[in-house]
Design a protein around this motif. Structure first.
Motif, PDB file in Angstrom:
ATOM      1  N   PHE A  22       0.832  -1.202   0.000  1.00 23.46           N
ATOM      2  CA  PHE A  22       0.000   0.000   0.000  1.00 23.46           C
ATOM      3  C   PHE A  22       0.870   1.258   0.000  1.00 23.46           C
ATOM      4  O   PHE A  22       0.637   2.185  -0.779  1.00 23.46           O
ATOM      5  N   THR A  23       1.878   1.270   0.868  1.00 27.02           N
ATOM      6  CA  THR A  23       2.792   2.412   0.918  1.00 27.02           C
ATOM      7  C   THR A  23       3.505   2.603  -0.415  1.00 27.02           C
ATOM      8  O   THR A  23       3.656   3.722  -0.911  1.00 27.02           O
ATOM      9  N   SER A  24       3.921   1.475  -1.007  1.00 26.94           N
ATOM     10  CA  SER A  24       4.605   1.546  -2.294  1.00 26.94           C
ATOM     11  C   SER A  24       3.674   2.077  -3.387  1.00 26.94           C
ATOM     12  O   SER A  24       4.097   2.883  -4.235  1.00 26.94           O
ATOM     13  N   SER A  25       2.415   1.648  -3.359  1.00 24.57           N
ATOM     14  CA  SER A  25       1.464   2.112  -4.381  1.00 24.57           C
ATOM     15  C   SER A  25       1.191   3.603  -4.245  1.00 24.57           C
ATOM     16  O   SER A  25       1.040   4.301  -5.254  1.00 24.57           O
ATOM     17  N   ILE A  26       1.135   4.110  -3.015  1.00 22.41           N
ATOM     18  CA  ILE A  26       0.941   5.557  -2.811  1.00 22.41           C
ATOM     19  C   ILE A  26       2.150   6.333  -3.346  1.00 22.41           C
ATOM     20  O   ILE A  26       2.004   7.347  -4.037  1.00 22.41           O
ATOM     21  N   ASN A  27       3.363   5.853  -3.009  1.00 24.79           N
ATOM     22  CA  ASN A  27       4.575   6.523  -3.497  1.00 24.79           C
ATOM     23  C   ASN A  27       4.618   6.526  -5.023  1.00 24.79           C
ATOM     24  O   ASN A  27       4.968   7.543  -5.641  1.00 24.79           O
ATOM     25  N   THR A  28       4.269   5.402  -5.626  1.00 26.07           N
ATOM     26  CA  THR A  28       4.259   5.311  -7.087  1.00 26.07           C
ATOM     27  C   THR A  28       3.243   6.264  -7.687  1.00 26.07           C
ATOM     28  O   THR A  28       3.507   6.957  -8.676  1.00 26.07           O
ATOM     29  N   THR A  29       2.055   6.316  -7.076  1.00 23.73           N
ATOM     30  CA  THR A  29       0.986   7.186  -7.581  1.00 23.73           C
ATOM     31  C   THR A  29       1.371   8.654  -7.474  1.00 23.73           C
ATOM     32  O   THR A  29       1.166   9.433  -8.418  1.00 23.73           O
ATOM     33  N   ILE A  30       1.906   9.052  -6.320  1.00 16.84           N
ATOM     34  CA  ILE A  30       2.309  10.451  -6.124  1.00 16.84           C
ATOM     35  C   ILE A  30       3.440  10.818  -7.087  1.00 16.84           C
ATOM     36  O   ILE A  30       3.435  11.896  -7.709  1.00 16.84           O
ATOM     37  N   HIS A  31       4.403   9.918  -7.227  1.00 19.50           N
ATOM     38  CA  HIS A  31       5.520  10.137  -8.144  1.00 19.50           C
ATOM     39  C   HIS A  31       5.012  10.335  -9.565  1.00 19.50           C
ATOM     40  O   HIS A  31       5.411  11.285 -10.267  1.00 19.50           O
ATOM     41  N   PHE A  32       4.126   9.467  -9.992  1.00 24.28           N
ATOM     42  CA  PHE A  32       3.557   9.552 -11.337  1.00 24.28           C
ATOM     43  C   PHE A  32       2.738  10.831 -11.499  1.00 24.28           C
ATOM     44  O   PHE A  32       2.871  11.543 -12.509  1.00 24.28           O
ATOM     45  N   SER A  33       1.898  11.134 -10.516  1.00 18.85           N
ATOM     46  CA  SER A  33       0.987  12.268 -10.619  1.00 18.85           C
ATOM     47  C   SER A  33       1.729  13.594 -10.692  1.00 18.85           C
ATOM     48  O   SER A  33       1.417  14.447 -11.533  1.00 18.85           O
ATOM     49  N   ILE A  34       2.718  13.778  -9.834  1.00 20.01           N
ATOM     50  CA  ILE A  34       3.444  15.049  -9.788  1.00 20.01           C
ATOM     51  C   ILE A  34       4.198  15.295 -11.083  1.00 20.01           C
ATOM     52  O   ILE A  34       4.076  16.350 -11.719  1.00 20.01           O
ATOM     53  N   ILE A  35       4.986  14.299 -11.501  1.00 23.43           N
ATOM     54  CA  ILE A  35       5.812  14.476 -12.696  1.00 23.43           C
ATOM     55  C   ILE A  35       4.939  14.653 -13.945  1.00 23.43           C
ATOM     56  O   ILE A  35       5.144  15.569 -14.748  1.00 23.43           O
ATOM     57  N   THR A  36       3.931  13.787 -14.094  1.00 23.70           N
ATOM     58  CA  THR A  36       3.125  13.813 -15.312  1.00 23.70           C
ATOM     59  C   THR A  36       2.284  15.080 -15.405  1.00 23.70           C
ATOM     60  O   THR A  36       2.223  15.712 -16.477  1.00 23.70           O
ATOM     61  N   SER A  37       1.630  15.469 -14.321  1.00 25.84           N
ATOM     62  CA  SER A  37       0.765  16.650 -14.371  1.00 25.84           C
ATOM     63  C   SER A  37       1.577  17.918 -14.623  1.00 25.84           C
ATOM     64  O   SER A  37       1.161  18.792 -15.406  1.00 25.84           O
ATOM     65  N   LEU A  38       2.731  18.044 -13.986  1.00 28.08           N
ATOM     66  CA  LEU A  38       3.572  19.224 -14.217  1.00 28.08           C
ATOM     67  C   LEU A  38       4.083  19.277 -15.653  1.00 28.08           C
ATOM     68  O   LEU A  38       4.081  20.339 -16.286  1.00 28.08           O
ATOM     69  N   LEU A  39       4.511  18.128 -16.175  1.00 26.94           N
ATOM     70  CA  LEU A  39       4.998  18.095 -17.551  1.00 26.94           C
ATOM     71  C   LEU A  39       3.880  18.403 -18.539  1.00 26.94           C
ATOM     72  O   LEU A  39       4.097  19.098 -19.545  1.00 26.94           O
ATOM     73  N   GLN A  40       2.685  17.899 -18.277  1.00 26.03           N
ATOM     74  CA  GLN A  40       1.566  18.159 -19.178  1.00 26.03           C
ATOM     75  C   GLN A  40       1.200  19.639 -19.202  1.00 26.03           C
ATOM     76  O   GLN A  40       0.890  20.190 -20.267  1.00 26.03           O
ATOM     77  N   VAL A  41       1.235  20.286 -18.046  1.00 27.77           N
ATOM     78  CA  VAL A  41       0.947  21.720 -18.008  1.00 27.77           C
ATOM     79  C   VAL A  41       2.056  22.502 -18.722  1.00 27.77           C
ATOM     80  O   VAL A  41       1.776  23.439 -19.484  1.00 27.77           O
ATOM     81  N   PHE A  42       3.297  22.110 -18.501  1.00 28.05           N
ATOM     82  CA  PHE A  42       4.414  22.805 -19.148  1.00 28.05           C
ATOM     83  C   PHE A  42       4.363  22.647 -20.667  1.00 28.05           C
ATOM     84  O   PHE A  42       4.476  23.632 -21.422  1.00 28.05           O
ATOM     85  N   LEU A  43       4.163  21.410 -21.128  1.00 29.07           N
ATOM     86  CA  LEU A  43       4.077  21.175 -22.570  1.00 29.07           C
ATOM     87  C   LEU A  43       2.823  21.822 -23.159  1.00 29.07           C
ATOM     88  O   LEU A  43       2.854  22.353 -24.279  1.00 29.07           O
ATOM     89  N   GLY A  44       1.721  21.774 -22.400  1.00 27.41           N
ATOM     90  CA  GLY A  44       0.505  22.433 -22.861  1.00 27.41           C
ATOM     91  C   GLY A  44       0.691  23.933 -23.003  1.00 27.41           C
ATOM     92  O   GLY A  44       0.166  24.548 -23.939  1.00 27.41           O
ATOM     93  N   LEU A  45       1.460  24.522 -22.082  1.00 27.54           N
ATOM     94  CA  LEU A  45       1.741  25.959 -22.159  1.00 27.54           C
ATOM     95  C   LEU A  45       2.580  26.277 -23.400  1.00 27.54           C
ATOM     96  O   LEU A  45       2.298  27.255 -24.119  1.00 27.54           O
ATOM     97  N   LEU A  46       3.594  25.467 -23.670  1.00 29.69           N
ATOM     98  CA  LEU A  46       4.433  25.698 -24.851  1.00 29.69           C
ATOM     99  C   LEU A  46       3.607  25.596 -26.134  1.00 29.69           C
ATOM    100  O   LEU A  46       3.744  26.432 -27.038  1.00 29.69           O
ATOM    101  N   LEU A  47       2.753  24.581 -26.206  1.00 28.25           N
ATOM    102  CA  LEU A  47       1.914  24.429 -27.395  1.00 28.25           C
ATOM    103  C   LEU A  47       0.917  25.578 -27.530  1.00 28.25           C
ATOM    104  O   LEU A  47       0.681  26.082 -28.628  1.00 28.25           O
ATOM    105  N   ALA A  48       0.352  26.000 -26.391  1.00 27.00           N
ATOM    106  CA  ALA A  48      -0.625  27.092 -26.429  1.00 27.00           C
ATOM    107  C   ALA A  48       0.035  28.394 -26.886  1.00 27.00           C
ATOM    108  O   ALA A  48      -0.548  29.151 -27.677  1.00 27.00           O
ATOM    109  N   LEU A  49       1.241  28.654 -26.408  1.00 29.18           N
ATOM    110  CA  LEU A  49       1.958  29.858 -26.844  1.00 29.18           C
ATOM    111  C   LEU A  49       2.274  29.789 -28.332  1.00 29.18           C
ATOM    112  O   LEU A  49       2.251  30.812 -29.036  1.00 29.18           O
ATOM    113  N   LEU A  50       2.566  28.583 -28.821  1.00 34.43           N
ATOM    114  CA  LEU A  50       2.850  28.421 -30.247  1.00 34.43           C
ATOM    115  C   LEU A  50       1.599  28.659 -31.084  1.00 34.43           C
ATOM    116  O   LEU A  50       1.639  29.394 -32.089  1.00 34.43           O
TER     117      LEU A  50
END
Length: 289
Positions: A62-90
């Motif tokens: 359970f602890t491992s699944s939470i760590n994996t989920t948080i790790h995935f969520s933070i990195i992916t959501s931040l990257l998606q917003v950053f890439l979305g911003l670059l595309l939107a500016l373009l």
């Protein structure tokens, strides 16, 4: 507008019943199951109090699944917003082929997640996959994208970035298009460079859109299940086992409904916390206006 309160109640009743049956009742049922242990052989349930909560707190998976989920969520959501911003500016500026490129950019979000996962699973194939085929042209050895514990989660991140970055792109593009053109023209006439306008005018004015995109993707990535189920099944080992996958395995494979219910409550609590953060931000913005 309405003749009486009874008429108003009659109009609201269908929506209330839908919410009651499909939202409130399942949550209440999960809360009840969290305090019981069910034997599916005999069909009997036994009240165990906080035992399931204690068991879950000591479960390494359970602890491992939470760590994996948080790790995935933070990195992916931040990257998606950053890439979305670059595309939107373009795409905020007109350029040749813009009308053709826009549908291509948003196409991944239009297809089913399982279809997208199937496409990428073939691309990730060790022997015949397109990615390893391309890597072979530059002399790089084939990569075990989905079977290397250190790479499997990042491979799923890549799929999620490909499919859902268009969502953040559209949200941020809508924010950019809501900026008054006079403001940008005034900044340009005052001698502001593009990067100065971006830092001091554009980004502050689309802050709410950036926050909305980040919140939506954070909640969605936190409950990630379908891509994990289709691509790795939580493996190799438990390298890609997210919290949703943990709930699924305990509830539908091991039939431990009590543990699955407690884990579901943890997911619900985190999702509600994220939603409250966004709601508080909206109220703060309205008060400032």
């Amino acid at each position: 507008m309405y003749k009486n309160k009874r008429q108003l109640s009659f109009l609201i009743l269908p929506a209330f019943l839908v919410i009651l049956v499909f939202a409130i009742f399942p949550v209440v049922w999960v809360v009840i199951n969290a305090f019981f242990e069910t034997d599916f052989n005999s069909g009997e349930s036994r009240f165990v109090g906080l035992y399931n909560f204690h068991t879950l707190s000591e479960d390494w998976f359970f602890t491992s699944s939470i760590n994996t989920t948080i790790h995935f969520s933070i990195i992916t959501s931040l990257l998606q917003v950053f890439l979305g911003l670059l595309l939107a500016l373009l795409f905020f500026k007109k350029f040749p082929g813009r009308q053709i490129a826009l549908p291509i950019i948003i196409y991944p979000m239009m297809i089913s997640t399982l279809v997208a996962s199937s496409i990428w699973r073939s691309w990730f194939h060790y022997d015949f996959g397109m990615l390893n085929h391309w890597l072979g042209f530059i002399g790089v050895e084939p990569i075990q994208w989905l079977f290397d514990p250190s790479l499997a989660l990042y491979s799923i991140m890549l799929v999620d970035l490909w499919q859902w970055t268009p969502v953040t792109f559209l949200i941020i593009l809508a924010g950019l298009q809501s900026i008054p053109k006079d403001v940008l023209d005034a900044a340009k006439s005052d001698g502001a460079s593009y990067f100065q306008s971006l830092l001091f005018i554009i980004l502050p004015m689309i802050k709410a859109h950036l926050f909305l995109a980040l919140l939506i993707r954070s909640i969605d990535t936190f409950r990630l299940f379908d891509k994990v189920y289709a691509l790795t099944g939580g493996g190799p080992g438990n390298a890609t086992e997210t919290l949703s996958m943990y709930v699924y395995k305990n509830g539908f494979k091991f039939f431990d409904i009590g543990i699955a219910s407690v884990a579901s409550l943890v997911m619900l609590f985190i999702a509600c916390a994220l939603s409250l953060i966004y709601a508080a931000n909206i109220l703060k913005g309205q008060q400032q206006k």
